[in-house]
Design a protein around this motif. Structure first.
Motif, PDB file in Angstrom:
ATOM      1  N   CYS A  16       0.880  -0.871   0.077  1.00 29.61           N
ATOM      2  CA  CYS A  16      -0.220   0.461  -0.133  1.00 29.61           C
ATOM      3  C   CYS A  16       0.583   1.115  -0.169  1.00 29.61           C
ATOM      4  O   CYS A  16       0.587   2.141  -0.877  1.00 29.61           O
ATOM      5  CB  CYS A  16      -0.567   0.025   0.985  1.00 29.61           C
ATOM      6  N   ALA A  17       2.154   1.427   1.682  1.00 26.92           N
ATOM      7  CA  ALA A  17       2.700   2.515   0.764  1.00 26.92           C
ATOM      8  C   ALA A  17       3.434   2.711  -0.549  1.00 26.92           C
ATOM      9  O   ALA A  17       3.335   3.884  -0.820  1.00 26.92           O
ATOM     10  CB  ALA A  17       3.694   2.828   2.316  1.00 26.92           C
TER      11      ALA A  17
ATOM     12  N   ARG B 193       3.444   6.948  -5.491  1.00 27.26           N
ATOM     13  CA  ARG B 193       2.925   7.439  -7.123  1.00 27.26           C
ATOM     14  C   ARG B 193       1.631   8.115  -6.996  1.00 27.26           C
ATOM     15  O   ARG B 193       2.330   8.555  -8.349  1.00 27.26           O
ATOM     16  CB  ARG B 193       2.257   5.932  -7.916  1.00 27.26           C
ATOM     17  N   TYR B 194       1.005   8.653  -6.414  1.00 29.52           N
ATOM     18  CA  TYR B 194       0.059   9.544  -6.127  1.00 29.52           C
ATOM     19  C   TYR B 194       0.370  10.839  -5.754  1.00 29.52           C
ATOM     20  O   TYR B 194       0.850  11.033  -4.861  1.00 29.52           O
ATOM     21  CB  TYR B 194      -1.575   9.328  -5.758  1.00 29.52           C
ATOM     22  N   GLU B 195       0.093  12.145  -6.500  1.00 27.63           N
ATOM     23  CA  GLU B 195       0.415  13.284  -5.661  1.00 27.63           C
ATOM     24  C   GLU B 195      -0.901  13.520  -4.314  1.00 27.63           C
ATOM     25  O   GLU B 195       0.454  14.311  -3.012  1.00 27.63           O
ATOM     26  CB  GLU B 195      -0.286  14.423  -6.637  1.00 27.63           C
ATOM     27  N   ARG B 196      -1.347  12.761  -4.206  1.00 26.84           N
ATOM     28  CA  ARG B 196      -2.215  12.822  -3.211  1.00 26.84           C
ATOM     29  C   ARG B 196      -2.273  11.630  -2.166  1.00 26.84           C
ATOM     30  O   ARG B 196      -3.055  11.152  -3.804  1.00 26.84           O
ATOM     31  CB  ARG B 196      -3.306  14.261  -3.144  1.00 26.84           C
ATOM     32  N   ALA B 197      -2.354  10.856  -1.551  1.00 22.91           N
ATOM     33  CA  ALA B 197      -2.520   9.582  -1.553  1.00 22.91           C
ATOM     34  C   ALA B 197      -2.857   9.092   0.235  1.00 22.91           C
ATOM     35  O   ALA B 197      -2.914  10.569   1.265  1.00 22.91           O
ATOM     36  CB  ALA B 197      -1.794   8.877  -2.008  1.00 22.91           C
TER      37      ALA B 197
ATOM     38  N   PHE C  43      -8.120  12.067  -3.933  1.00 26.52           N
ATOM     39  CA  PHE C  43      -6.421  11.476  -3.376  1.00 26.52           C
ATOM     40  C   PHE C  43      -7.243  10.387  -3.569  1.00 26.52           C
ATOM     41  O   PHE C  43      -8.203   9.243  -3.600  1.00 26.52           O
ATOM     42  CB  PHE C  43      -7.255  11.151  -1.187  1.00 26.52           C
ATOM     43  N   ALA C  44      -5.319   9.238  -4.256  1.00 27.62           N
ATOM     44  CA  ALA C  44      -5.386   7.860  -3.853  1.00 27.62           C
ATOM     45  C   ALA C  44      -6.109   7.312  -2.904  1.00 27.62           C
ATOM     46  O   ALA C  44      -5.642   7.823  -1.855  1.00 27.62           O
ATOM     47  CB  ALA C  44      -4.856   7.754  -4.336  1.00 27.62           C
ATOM     48  N   VAL C  45      -6.599   6.090  -2.766  1.00 32.12           N
ATOM     49  CA  VAL C  45      -6.826   5.642  -1.670  1.00 32.12           C
ATOM     50  C   VAL C  45      -6.144   3.753  -1.348  1.00 32.12           C
ATOM     51  O   VAL C  45      -6.742   3.727  -2.810  1.00 32.12           O
ATOM     52  CB  VAL C  45      -8.278   6.054  -1.639  1.00 32.12           C
ATOM     53  N   ALA C  46      -5.588   3.260  -0.569  1.00 35.61           N
ATOM     54  CA  ALA C  46      -5.723   3.031  -0.389  1.00 35.61           C
ATOM     55  C   ALA C  46      -6.188   2.006   1.258  1.00 35.61           C
ATOM     56  O   ALA C  46      -6.006   2.874   1.839  1.00 35.61           O
ATOM     57  CB  ALA C  46      -3.752   1.968  -0.023  1.00 35.61           C
ATOM     58  N   ILE C  47      -6.815   0.968   1.028  1.00 33.58           N
ATOM     59  CA  ILE C  47      -7.527   0.355   2.347  1.00 33.58           C
ATOM     60  C   ILE C  47      -6.560  -0.644   2.409  1.00 33.58           C
ATOM     61  O   ILE C  47      -6.279  -1.870   1.399  1.00 33.58           O
ATOM     62  CB  ILE C  47      -8.909  -0.238   2.962  1.00 33.58           C
ATOM     63  N   ASP C  48      -5.777  -1.305   3.764  1.00 32.30           N
ATOM     64  CA  ASP C  48      -5.026  -2.736   4.453  1.00 32.30           C
ATOM     65  C   ASP C  48      -5.952  -3.169   5.189  1.00 32.30           C
ATOM     66  O   ASP C  48      -6.600  -2.366   6.640  1.00 32.30           O
ATOM     67  CB  ASP C  48      -3.984  -1.469   4.840  1.00 32.30           C
ATOM     68  N   HIS C  49      -6.268  -3.961   4.572  1.00 32.26           N
ATOM     69  CA  HIS C  49      -7.409  -4.802   5.690  1.00 32.26           C
ATOM     70  C   HIS C  49      -6.926  -6.713   5.678  1.00 32.26           C
ATOM     71  O   HIS C  49      -7.648  -7.067   4.675  1.00 32.26           O
ATOM     72  CB  HIS C  49      -8.979  -4.621   5.279  1.00 32.26           C
ATOM     73  N   CYS C  50      -6.674  -7.106   6.769  1.00 34.11           N
ATOM     74  CA  CYS C  50      -7.029  -9.237   5.991  1.00 34.11           C
ATOM     75  C   CYS C  50      -8.630  -9.230   6.891  1.00 34.11           C
ATOM     76  O   CYS C  50      -8.975  -9.156   7.878  1.00 34.11           O
ATOM     77  CB  CYS C  50      -6.087  -9.489   7.515  1.00 34.11           C
TER      78      CYS C  50
ATOM     79  N   ILE D  25       3.500  -4.268  -7.375  1.00 34.34           N
ATOM     80  CA  ILE D  25       2.342  -2.888  -8.424  1.00 34.34           C
ATOM     81  C   ILE D  25       2.070  -3.139  -9.632  1.00 34.34           C
ATOM     82  O   ILE D  25       1.321  -2.700 -10.462  1.00 34.34           O
ATOM     83  CB  ILE D  25       3.708  -1.557  -7.944  1.00 34.34           C
ATOM     84  N   ARG D  26       3.070  -3.107 -10.768  1.00 33.58           N
ATOM     85  CA  ARG D  26       3.079  -3.864 -12.178  1.00 33.58           C
ATOM     86  C   ARG D  26       1.857  -4.650 -12.526  1.00 33.58           C
ATOM     87  O   ARG D  26       1.189  -4.730 -13.206  1.00 33.58           O
ATOM     88  CB  ARG D  26       4.351  -3.607 -12.342  1.00 33.58           C
ATOM     89  N   LEU D  27       1.480  -5.481 -11.741  1.00 32.30           N
ATOM     90  CA  LEU D  27       0.178  -6.546 -11.702  1.00 32.30           C
ATOM     91  C   LEU D  27      -1.051  -6.322 -11.110  1.00 32.30           C
ATOM     92  O   LEU D  27      -1.762  -6.229 -11.610  1.00 32.30           O
ATOM     93  CB  LEU D  27       0.576  -7.935 -11.146  1.00 32.30           C
ATOM     94  N   ILE D  28      -0.965  -5.006 -10.330  1.00 31.20           N
ATOM     95  CA  ILE D  28      -2.210  -4.528 -10.103  1.00 31.20           C
ATOM     96  C   ILE D  28      -2.497  -3.074 -10.605  1.00 31.20           C
ATOM     97  O   ILE D  28      -3.357  -2.874 -11.192  1.00 31.20           O
ATOM     98  CB  ILE D  28      -1.810  -3.722  -7.942  1.00 31.20           C
ATOM     99  N   ALA D  29      -1.682  -2.063 -11.158  1.00 31.60           N
ATOM    100  CA  ALA D  29      -1.390  -1.243 -11.921  1.00 31.60           C
ATOM    101  C   ALA D  29      -0.331  -1.165 -12.843  1.00 31.60           C
ATOM    102  O   ALA D  29       0.534   0.343 -12.767  1.00 31.60           O
ATOM    103  CB  ALA D  29      -1.647   0.088 -10.986  1.00 31.60           C
TER     104      ALA D  29
END
Length: 172
Positions: free
Chosen positions: A19-20, A25-29, A78-85, A166-170
Motif C-alpha cells: 500500500c505504501a 505514485r500519487y500526488e495525493r494519497a 486522493f488515491a486511497v488504499a485500504i489495508d485489511h485482513c 505493483i505492476r500486476l495491480i496498476a
C-alpha cells in the motif's frame, strides 16, 4: 479519477508495504489500515482472539467507517488504499454496500504458506511475538483461496518485488 485499492490477505502477506509503495505514485494519497480505526476505540474494544459476536460487530463498524473515510478522501481527489485482513466475501459485501459506484481495485496478496510464515516471524513492526499469528496465517492462507468472489485479483507475491507486484495491480 483517483483510484481506491482494497488490499487484503493473511497477516504478513505484504499489505502495508505494498500500500505504501503503491500510494507513493500519487500526488495525493491516503492509506487506511482498518486496524488503526479499531484502535480509536478507547473503551470496550473486543480483540480478535477469541473471536466473538462483539468482535464481529466491531469489525463491521470499523469497515463501514473505513469506507466513509475512503469515500470522503476519494471525493477530494486522493488515491486511497485500504489495508485489511478479512475474508473476501465479507469485503465484497462491504465494498458493494458502502463503495458502490466507485473505482475499487480489489487485491488479495497470497504468498505461499512457508513464505508467509517466514515474513511474519521476521517482522519487527509488532509489539507482540509474531508466532502468535501462526494459526491465523495457516487458516487465512488456506481458506482465502477457497473463497474468491468475482472481481478480485489474487497475487502470489512469493519471490516478487514490491515494484513487480505493483505492476500486476496498476500497470504503467
Amino acid at each position: 479519477m483517483a483510484p481506491i485499492f482494497w488490499i487484503t490477505g493473511p497477516p504478513a502477506a505484504g499489505k502495508s508495504t505494498l500500500c505504501a509503495a503503491l500510494l507513493a505514485r500519487y500526488e495525493r494519497a491516503i492509506l487506511i489500515p482498518v486496524d488503526d480505526l479499531r484502535l480509536w476505540v478507547v473503551s470496550g474494544i473486543s480483540e480478535s482472539v477469541p473471536w466473538t459476536d462483539e468482535t464481529e460487530r466491531q469489525f463491521q463498524v470499523a469497515e463501514r467507517a473505513t469506507c466513509a473515510v475512503a469515500r470522503t478522501y476519494h471525493e477530494a481527489g486522493f488515491a486511497v488504499a485500504i489495508d485489511h485482513c478479512r475474508n473476501m466475501s465479507r469485503l465484497e459485501a462491504v465494498i458493494s454496500q458502502e463503495l458502490a459506484g466507485l473505482p475499487v481495485t480489489r487485491v488479495c496478496l497470497m504468498p505461499e504458506l512457508e513464505e508467509n510464515l517466514r515474513r511474519s516471524h521476521t517482522r519487527t513492526n509488532k509489539s507482540f511475538d509474531p508466532h502468535m499469528l501462526d494459526d491465523t496465517i495457516h487458516y487465512t492462507n488456506t481458506h482465502y483461496r477457497e473463497d474468491i468472489p468475482p472481481g478480485w485479483q489474487v497475487i502470489d507475491n512469493t519471490g516478487l518485488s514490491v515494484d513487480e507486484t505493483i505492476r500486476l495491480i496498476a500497470p504503467g
